[in-house]
Scaffold this active site. Structure first.
Site, short mmCIF file in Angstrom:
data_model
loop_
_atom_site.label_atom_id
_atom_site.label_comp_id
_atom_site.label_asym_id
_atom_site.label_seq_id
_atom_site.Cartn_x
_atom_site.Cartn_y
_atom_site.Cartn_z
N GLY A 8 -10.38 2.59 -4.51
CA GLY A 8 -8.98 2.96 -4.43
C GLY A 8 -8.23 2.62 -5.70
CD GLU A 168 14.08 4.87 -0.45
OE1 GLU A 168 14.61 4.11 -1.28
OE2 GLU A 168 12.86 5.12 -0.45
CG ASP A 297 -0.17 -0.29 2.32
OD1 ASP A 297 0.48 -1.31 2.06
OD2 ASP A 297 0.26 0.86 2.15
CB ALA A 314 4.61 -1.08 -4.95
CD GLN A 315 6.25 -6.44 -7.56
OE1 GLN A 315 5.55 -7.44 -7.67
NE2 GLN A 315 6.47 -5.63 -8.58
#
Lengths: 414, 414
Positions: A8, A168, A297, A314-315
């Site tokens: 990945g 969003e 994840d 993401a962090q």
């Protein structure tokens, strides 16, 4: 030579490979089923026609061009043998001394997999361009539709899930209909499009504080988004969504509700958590497999500081990728590894033009400043000068014209 | 109120609609099966990863936002009744006082329609992104391929057809392999990729002069393109192309050889020419149908000045669209129509970096100046500030870095 195989090229895998670049004695093979690294936090902007796919993605092998010890291969991992540290893919078998698994997540429909066809999620570029085409096509269909009831269904958009993606998306669809499309149609008034944001829990953005969530709700309401809390979706059909007991006629449903780890986790032969994730210890390895790291994840990680699970952002993935690389280098030196500590840099979400919420350390704020900070952080997060310049150009143009540059319906018109 | 129905929002249809915008007493309906106008001359740049689809396309209804008398509808024309001036589409029937048909062209496989699956053409955005994915994937496959013979097949690219599209595609693939991809792979050397340009006729670029064509051939050779003239493709298979009697192992074939008018022409009930086009008189109308204009690639037009057929280029379509609009306005005033006269503004083609050929009026030149002129003309030809700025940014970045910003394989990785 220590063989490292990374599955990945998301935030975790890519950052692990970068941290191992050109390290002597280490040989890295990075496998991904697509050829590009995707900046997922901006995927909803592709889905709402603000950006193009190429703006938020970069070829993995190009990012790692100077990492002479990293071999990038386009391959889909199909089965992983943890004990043997072996990955079987569609292009063959890879054996490793260290295995880093960051295969990511997909959407969960809570046992209603049939809903996926009607209510696509938003995890990959093809999904984003498909959602974009659905939204734009809905307005086109409404314009050429003679029946008023049917027209209203085409002009109703339902976003399921009140996390950052849902908030969003709902904000961006509302903004697009209120501003971008407002004067482009003759028969319909896109400003009258109905945007419904449905969340089963008692509030929006559970990862944020109460005040930020309330602010997001007010900002959405100002854009005309109808927010329904404590409202569970009980059925999704081709022409409607059922929320609790009431049926909402709609032709466009976007799923941002549940996340489930990649099915690859099932091949590992270890017990998984409810979301299909692999439980790992404080060193990010499944118990008994010290040379296998499960990242991003795909991993169920408990933050030792807060004793709560780490969020799927993401962090976390970036820091986990770097941590795994550091562990390999520590092993190489014969030094102790240390445990993974997440440094929370804060979180933010945007709700349309000049509206956003930020929580950084103890600071919680919203509005214009938060929005500009959101822009800055996301531009800096992109890979490479070209993407940054292109996104700045598209956003700058949108800011002054209210336009959206990627209003393309492609795919079914060939 | 005079009802004008325009089929197709290509160069002809869009320019006709623009010329009729906000004219009193005229009501325009513009039908297109997709929602965007495509700047086809740069489609090969999408296919070779230099530009994104959104860079070379713009929503038709957004271009015509201020044309209050123009209704844009996304619809696919299925049948046209010339005598009744009636268009049947997937969203219903449209009746017109004037009918403008600019449905464009598709690729012709000269009776070998089965070749299309192996050798896609380049007329639409989905085709361009599919070709892009094929080219990029071929390098990926070569990288992970153990068998040398198979690897060579993946690294062989065959472009069929020596017109402008074929020349530009071959040049761009060669340039991509020589520069952009050169340092990104570990096992293969992309610079050794073989690019073969096959043309059945005796020379490249028959629409250009001998000297320009010879220059293009030299420029292609300098990029390492193997040009085969007088070489007809006799078979296309999954893993090879047969040119004359010799079989060339390849996994990537791009078809730029033949053009055929849209199948919609067949529904008109008039005799068509060999390429399936509708013969029209000097007023661009089929004999006996003075209120029907057939425009662009769909029409077989003889230039009264040269007595040769007009080429299938954007300039012809643009001028024909404007001419048809002028005829309608003349009829409205009771003035005579006049015949269509094509003003040849010249032609140009680019062959990789800083190499191009131009023929403008009596001037025929090539090289660096021609290339910069080509850039300028194509940037000015794009619709709107955003596209122009975005293309300039992508090209500027490519110029300095040799990079290509849209190296994305999407579509089969969802």
């Amino acid at each position: 030579m220590t063989r490292v195989v990374v599955v990945g090229a998301g935030f975790a895998g890519l950052n692990a490979a970068k941290a191992l670049a050109n390290r002597p004695g280490i040989d890295v093979t990075l496998l991904d089923r697509s050829n590009h690294h995707l900046f997922q936090p901006l995927l909803y902007q592709v889905a709402t026609a603000a950006l193009s796919p190429a703006d938020i993605s970069a070829p993995v092998r190009s990012i790692l061009r100077r990492a002479r010890n990293v071999q990038v291969l386009m391959a889909e991992a199909q089965h992983i043998d943890l004990a043997a540290r072996r990955v079987d893919t569609d292009i063959g078998r890879f054996e490793a001394d260290y295995l880093l698994i960051g295969a990511g997540a997909t959407h969960a429909y809570f046992g209603h997999d049939a809903w996926e066809a009607m209510a696509p999620g938003l995890k990959t570029l093809p999904q984003a361009t498909a959602v974009r085409a659905r939204i734009l096509r809905a307005f086109e269909q409404a314009e050429c539709c003679a029946d008023w009831v049917e027209q209203q269904a085409w002009l109703s958009f339902v976003v399921v899930g009140g996390g950052p993606t849902g908030v969003e998306m709902a904000g961006a669809i509302a903004e697009m209909s209120r501003f971008t499309l407002a004067r482009d149609f003759r028969r319909i008034d896109p400003r009258k499009a109905r945007v419904l944001l449905v969340e089963a829990g008692p509030r929006l953005l559970p990862a944020f504080g109460e005040r930020s969530a309330a602010r997001a709700r007010r900002d959405l309401a100002a854009l005309g988004v109808d927010v329904r809390l404590g409202a569970a979706v009980t059925d999704v059909a081709n022409d409607s969504v059922t929320v609790g007991a009431s049926r909402v006629p709609t032709r466009t449903v976007i799923w941002a509700a549940g996340v489930r780890a990649s099915p690859l986790a099932q091949s590992l032969g270890v017990p998984l958590d409810r979301a299909g994730r692999v439980p790992v210890n404080a060193g990010l390895t499944p118990e008994g497999h010290a040379c296998v790291f499960v990242l991003g994840d795909l991993a169920a990680t408990i933050d030792p500081a807060t004793r709560r699970p780490l969020p799927g952002v993401a962090q976390v993935a970036i820091q986990q990728g770097r941590y795994a690389a550091a562990c390999i280098l520590a092993d190489q030196r014969g030094a102790p590894r240390g445990i993974f500590r997440y440094r929370d840099k804060g979180q933010m979400a945007t709700i349309g033009r000049q509206r956003a919420i930020c929580e950084i350390g103890g600071f919680k704020f919203g509005g214009r400043l938060a929005w500009w900070l959101w822009l800055l952080v996301h531009i800096l997060g992109l890979t490479g000068f070209r993407s940054r310049a292109s996104v700045m150009l598209q956003w700058g143009w949108s800011f002054f014209t209210y336009g959206r540059g990627a209003r393309l319906i492609v795919g079914r018109d060939s």
